[in-house]
Scaffold this motif. Structure first.
Motif, PDB file in Angstrom:
ATOM      1  N   ASP A   1      94.232  56.421  71.989  1.00 33.25           N
ATOM      2  CA  ASP A   1      94.823  57.222  72.934  1.00 33.25           C
ATOM      3  C   ASP A   1      94.455  57.921  74.201  1.00 33.25           C
ATOM      4  O   ASP A   1      93.698  58.490  73.932  1.00 33.25           O
ATOM      5  CB  ASP A   1      95.659  58.227  71.891  1.00 33.25           C
ATOM      6  N   VAL A   2      94.767  57.048  75.416  1.00 33.00           N
ATOM      7  CA  VAL A   2      94.276  57.957  76.865  1.00 33.00           C
ATOM      8  C   VAL A   2      94.807  58.303  77.617  1.00 33.00           C
ATOM      9  O   VAL A   2      93.746  58.385  78.133  1.00 33.00           O
ATOM     10  CB  VAL A   2      94.260  56.232  76.940  1.00 33.00           C
ATOM     11  N   GLY A   3      96.470  59.074  76.642  1.00 30.64           N
ATOM     12  CA  GLY A   3      96.896  60.141  78.214  1.00 30.64           C
ATOM     13  C   GLY A   3      97.423  59.369  78.967  1.00 30.64           C
ATOM     14  O   GLY A   3      98.412  59.236  78.423  1.00 30.64           O
ATOM     15  N   ARG A   4      97.191  58.672  79.986  1.00 31.79           N
ATOM     16  CA  ARG A   4      97.481  57.986  80.851  1.00 31.79           C
ATOM     17  C   ARG A   4      96.151  57.307  82.050  1.00 31.79           C
ATOM     18  O   ARG A   4      95.031  57.494  81.863  1.00 31.79           O
ATOM     19  CB  ARG A   4      97.747  58.999  82.287  1.00 31.79           C
ATOM     20  N   VAL A   5      96.563  56.266  81.746  1.00 29.51           N
ATOM     21  CA  VAL A   5      95.997  55.358  82.795  1.00 29.51           C
ATOM     22  C   VAL A   5      95.422  55.359  84.247  1.00 29.51           C
ATOM     23  O   VAL A   5      96.460  55.006  84.423  1.00 29.51           O
ATOM     24  CB  VAL A   5      96.793  53.373  82.382  1.00 29.51           C
ATOM     25  N   ILE A   6      94.672  54.896  84.609  1.00 28.68           N
ATOM     26  CA  ILE A   6      94.339  55.762  86.044  1.00 28.68           C
ATOM     27  C   ILE A   6      94.241  53.492  86.537  1.00 28.68           C
ATOM     28  O   ILE A   6      93.896  53.207  87.090  1.00 28.68           O
ATOM     29  CB  ILE A   6      93.523  56.520  86.308  1.00 28.68           C
ATOM     30  N   ASN A   7      92.745  53.496  85.830  1.00 28.15           N
ATOM     31  CA  ASN A   7      92.584  51.740  85.921  1.00 28.15           C
ATOM     32  C   ASN A   7      92.394  51.106  84.441  1.00 28.15           C
ATOM     33  O   ASN A   7      91.289  51.623  84.077  1.00 28.15           O
ATOM     34  CB  ASN A   7      90.988  52.068  86.465  1.00 28.15           C
ATOM     35  N   ALA A   8      93.259  49.955  84.610  1.00 29.81           N
ATOM     36  CA  ALA A   8      93.470  49.275  82.812  1.00 29.81           C
ATOM     37  C   ALA A   8      91.393  48.863  81.941  1.00 29.81           C
ATOM     38  O   ALA A   8      91.606  48.460  81.271  1.00 29.81           O
ATOM     39  CB  ALA A   8      94.424  48.431  82.996  1.00 29.81           C
ATOM     40  N   THR A   9      91.312  48.369  83.590  1.00 29.40           N
ATOM     41  CA  THR A   9      90.136  47.553  83.454  1.00 29.40           C
ATOM     42  C   THR A   9      88.808  48.122  83.185  1.00 29.40           C
ATOM     43  O   THR A   9      88.249  48.006  81.709  1.00 29.40           O
ATOM     44  CB  THR A   9      89.703  46.592  85.107  1.00 29.40           C
ATOM     45  N   GLU A  10      88.767  49.781  83.748  1.00 23.52           N
ATOM     46  CA  GLU A  10      87.875  50.624  83.338  1.00 23.52           C
ATOM     47  C   GLU A  10      88.448  50.551  81.887  1.00 23.52           C
ATOM     48  O   GLU A  10      87.064  51.354  81.460  1.00 23.52           O
ATOM     49  CB  GLU A  10      87.636  51.414  85.085  1.00 23.52           C
ATOM     50  N   ILE A  11      89.354  50.999  81.727  1.00 25.46           N
ATOM     51  CA  ILE A  11      89.257  51.740  80.420  1.00 25.46           C
ATOM     52  C   ILE A  11      88.741  50.627  79.274  1.00 25.46           C
ATOM     53  O   ILE A  11      87.686  51.228  78.694  1.00 25.46           O
ATOM     54  CB  ILE A  11      90.957  52.205  80.106  1.00 25.46           C
ATOM     55  N   ARG A  12      89.630  49.303  79.298  1.00 27.86           N
ATOM     56  CA  ARG A  12      88.886  48.192  78.525  1.00 27.86           C
ATOM     57  C   ARG A  12      87.238  48.269  78.116  1.00 27.86           C
ATOM     58  O   ARG A  12      86.818  48.342  77.530  1.00 27.86           O
ATOM     59  CB  ARG A  12      89.690  47.396  79.113  1.00 27.86           C
TER      60      ARG A  12
END
Ligand code: FES
Ligand code: FES
Lengths: 715, 153
Positions: A602-613
């Motif tokens: 759970d990331v709350g809200r995605v700001i940059n999908a590539t960076e979260i990955r």
């Protein structure tokens, strides 16, 4: 690799501002910095884990051409100590060296090569002392440090006396992991005209470094400045002072710029590592698998100096029961001084060790009761309104943990037919006979707080200046590679879509943003930048004049635990993650390959999908290393494998296939709804792999990293 | 100390080196910082360069044997399609490993074999990245391999 893309993001996916120059090789790291006329330093270190300093003879080194000066404890007035929470660490060995590699002198010469040569010419006589290297010895022998053996002791007690009909016990142990950020420590210090000093370095926390330097130099903050250069990774390993004080002292004394760069072998000895943990668990349940009681003891090997051992112990204890509903919990934790290398912060910060403890113990219970290990977790996870098992803090507006488990289990673990030799256990070593491969799967749930917690006040400052069509962002948050500047860039661009965004170089001329640690910067500095952006927008623009707005974001308050039972509102909020791992094990040779991992977070809200990955994959790589390889071995307190030849980290060939699902359940406690993403991937990946190895082999698997002998030679 | 003359990314340079000085150290001491040194032991690939067409760990090559050599770093080996793919796939975080990966990746891409997921992993296994978990890098290389093949058909 498949990524299930998050449903919506108002931020879009764009490329971080630091990435193109990094690809072109044009990004300046602290070891690339050159100042005309600079000299070079090298650190003389204790070869002993514990020894009395008898004498230092620097005359031969000083007689060498090109050698300027040798600094020792005589150059630091007594009583000036380092340490970012507890001041307990001398700049140079004063009377006793308490770990291998502790700095005893700093030599400055015309070149780095010359400085290293001069190290050999410094004669130090030592009287070796018996090193204290086990928790047991530390608790029974004389303290190795004047401040006593216990750095922190914590007792948490909640609930009634119930035990449960079925009881399982486990004893678990974790290794000493190095952050192994890729760029070894390097910095340059130069004297400034006002009698002060400036450092260009690579640190996770500019202002905490500054405070410590002011204390040892006896200078006010206006005279000690730090500028962050490019940081080649950190993961907790750049939270403590290593070379900063030596360089500052040398630059001030010599009136010249001084630089040093560590070699990998000394980098291993210089910065604190992940704490080895020794844990006992006793979990009681009803026969239907409902958890009733948990007793835990956790001892952390802190090495000789406190570093962050206090809060790491807090994190280990408060997360020792995982995210489960357990009516009766008792936890006893101790962080203990030894003559092993100093322990401190590393990604996951105590929660990694605790996760291995609780998740392994739950698997024992599941197998004793004949209940599916995922199902038993599903039945016991926290739901809205429950008390958190250790702190008793109310669980509200948090992740739906059943959904998290289900989403992780819904992902299909990719199967990888072994087409290459390197896809067999033993990897590139190719020692497998092929006759005895067993497969196993394991599951683990991870929890950790983001932000500091335990009553530590927490703020972050940011300033935006608009000049025509450009917004200049000032934030002292350290960009270690994790992508905080990319996050801030996105937030500013979303508020000012027509503007270009540029970053001022983070330094102590800016106000405090706090450390790039505890998965806190997106929340803290993201909120600060958003506040400044909204303020700037609301100001009526006069047109041509540059306009600025500053904002200080303050995190919701937390509290220290009740002194009698440790309970209270300890944390602002939590991060949750689930991992499922498949391993292939050669049971004859004890070799392991982690074949595939699925994860939901759970990331709350995605700001940059590539960076979260990227954060998820990078944490899994470190979790794989910790599960099957990474341990700095220190027999008698002396490191046996402090090189990249002997300390093995996963390569592209060792990396499992990974499938990811990202949940977005916004956190209402910050204006962006985001949650920290840096640490969770490292919290439970190791535990899931260990559970899979246990399942594949039927062996007890009581420690990580798992050694071949734990499989091939275990009963 | 002796002086070594070589070509670095197309330009003539002169380096100072003792017999024990590695090419990596000689380059960096002279301010040429495109190659990094995370281990100086041949284990991490952060120092990869191409010397007379052969990819090598520059930390293991004595500078003095590089007289007249043609040394190439990321500065002359990187192609724009790979740069774009690295950025889009999240192949870079701290970036300290990146110039080394670029050299390894361009060498793999330039070889005659057609690359697969497994062969890319094998070709990049001499480089360590502590940040990204590798998948972004692998995907970027595979994508470029595919596109270059299509462009050549
Ligand atoms: S620096 Fe050359 S291989 Fe690591
Ligand atoms: S991006 Fe940091 S080591 Fe690869």
């Amino acid at each position: 690799m498949t990524t299930h893309s998050p449903s919506s993001t108002r931020f879009g996916t764009v490329i971080r501002p630091d990435v193109p120059p990094k690809i072109a090789g044009e990004f300046e790291y602290s070891n690339d910095v050159r100042i005309p006329g600079m000299l070079f330093g090298a650190t003389k270190r204790s070869p002993h884990a514990h020894a009395r300093l008898v004498a230092i003879d620097t005359s031969k080194a000083l007689a060498m051409s090109g050698v300027h000066r040798v600094f020792t404890h005589e150059d630091v007035p007594e009583g000036r100590l380092l340490g970012h929470i507890t001041h307990d660490q001398p700049v140079f060995v004063l009377d006793v060296a308490r770990h291998e590699g502790e700095p005893v002198a700093f030599v400055v010469a015309d070149s780095q090569e010359r400085a290293w040569q001069a190290l050999e010419a410094i004669d130090v006589s030592w009287q070796p002392l018996e090193p204290v290297t086990t928790i047991e010895d530390a608790l029974t022998k004389d303290p190795i440090h004047p401040q006593g053996t216990l750095i922190r002791e914590l007792l948490i007690e909640r609930g009634d006396d119930a035990v449960g009909e079925v009881v399982v016990t486990g004893t678990w142990e974790t290794g000493r992991q190095d952050q192994l950020f890729l760029a070894p420590e390097s910095a340059v210090a130069y004297p400034s005209a006002d009698g002060g000093v400036t450092l260009i370095l690579a640190t996770q926390d500019l202002h905490t470094d500054q405070q410590q330097l002011c204390a040892v130099l006896n200078l006010p903050p206006e005279k000690v400045h730090l500028i962050n250069s490019g940081i080649g990774g950190a993961f907790g390993g750049r939270e403590d002072i290593t070379l900063q004080a030596h360089l500052a002292i040398a630059a001030l004394a010599l009136g010249k710029p001084v630089k040093t760069t560590y070699r990998r072998s000394e980098s291993f000895l210089a910065h604190p590592k992940r704490h080895p943990a020794f844990m006992r668990y006793r979990l009681g349940a009803k026969s239907d698998g409902t958890f009733v009681s948990l007793e835990v003891s956790i001892d952390l090997d802190g090495g000789p100096y406190a570093s962050t051992s206090g809060p790491v112990l807090g994190s280990a204890c408060y997360f020792s029961a995982g995210p489960y509903r357990i009516p009766r919990v008792r936890v006893h934790g101790r962080a203990v001084r030894t003559n092993n290398p100093v322990s401190g912060a590393m990604r996951g910060f105590g929660a990694v060790q605790a996760c291995f403890g609780i998740e392994s113990t739950i698997d024992l219970l599941a197998s004793k009761l004949g209940i599916d290990p995922v199902e038993i977790r599903r039945r016991n996870v926290l739901v809205e309104g429950d008390p958190f098992p250790t702190s008793g803090q109310r669980f509200e507006d948090q992740t739906d943990l059943r959904e998290l488990i289900d989403r992780c289990m819904a992902l299909e673990l990719p199967s990888s037919p072994a087409t290459l030799d390197l896809d067999l256990p033993g990897g590139t070593g190719r020692t497998l006979m092929g006759s005895a491969v067993s497969r196993g799967e394991g599951f683990a749930l991870g929890v950790k707080n983001h932000l500091y917690g335990e009553g530590v006040p927490e703020t972050s400052w940011a300033k935006l200046t608009r000049e025509g069509n450009t917004i200049i962002v000032e934030s002292s948050a350290s960009e270690c590679g994790q992508g905080i500047q990319g996050v801030l860039d996105r937030i500013v661009r979303t508020e000012f879509p027509e503007c270009e965004v540029r970053f001022a170089v983070p330094s102590t001329w800016m106000q405090y943003s706090g450390s790039s640690s505890a998965s806190r910067q997106s929340w803290m500095s993201g909120s600060a930048v958003l506040g400044a952006a909204q303020k700037l927008k609301s100001q009526t623009s006069s047109g041509d004049e540059p306009e600025s707005a500053e904002f200080e974001y303050r995190a919701p308050a937390t509290y220290r635990g009740d002194p009698t039972n440790g309970t209270g509102d300890i944390h602002v909020s939590y991060m949750f993650v689930a991992h499922r791992a498949r391993v292939e094990v050669d049971t004859e040779l004890g070799l392991i390959r982690v074949a595939a991992i699925s994860t939901a977070q759970d990331v709350g809200r995605v700001i940059n999908a590539t960076e979260i990955r990227g954060q998820i994959l990078g944490g899994i790589a470190q979790g794989v290393g910790f599960a099957i390889n990474e341990h700095l071995d220190t027999p008698s307190g002396l490191a046996a494998n402090n090189s990249l030849t002997d300390y093995l980290v996963p390569t592209a060939a060792d990396m499992p296939l990974v499938v990811i699902d990202v949940l977005e359940q916004p956190d209402p406690r910050n204006p962006l709804g985001i949650k920290g993403v840096g640490e969770p991937s490292a919290v439970s990946s190791t535990a899931a792999i260990a559970n899979a190895i246990r399942q594949a082999t039927g062996k007890p698997i009581t420690r990580v990293p798992v050694r071949p002998s734990d499989i091939a030679l275990a009963n | 100390m002796s002086s070594v003359r070589l070509r670095l990314d197309g330009s003539p340079v002169e380096l100072e080196a003792a017999s024990s000085t590695s090419l990596l150290r000689a380059l960096r001491d002279a301010g040429h910082t495109k190659a990094q040194g995370a281990c100086e032991q041949g284990e991490c690939g952060s120092c990869l360069v191409r010397i007379d067409g052969v990819v090598q760990n520059s930390c293991l090559v004595p500078a003095t044997i590089c007289e007249d050599a043609n040394v190439e770093t990321v500065a002359s080996l990187l192609n724009q399609d790979l740069a774009d793919a690295f950025a889009r796939h999240g192949a870079v975080q701290c970036g300290f490993c990146t110039p080394g990966f670029v050299v390894a990746a361009e060498a793999a891409l330039a070889s005659a074999e057609s690359l697969t997921y497994d062969t890319v992993r094998e070709r990049l296994a001499g480089n360590i990245c502590r940040c990204t978990g590798y998948h972004g890098i692998i995907e970027a290389v595979l994508e470029v391999s595919q596109r270059r093949r299509e462009a050549n058909q």
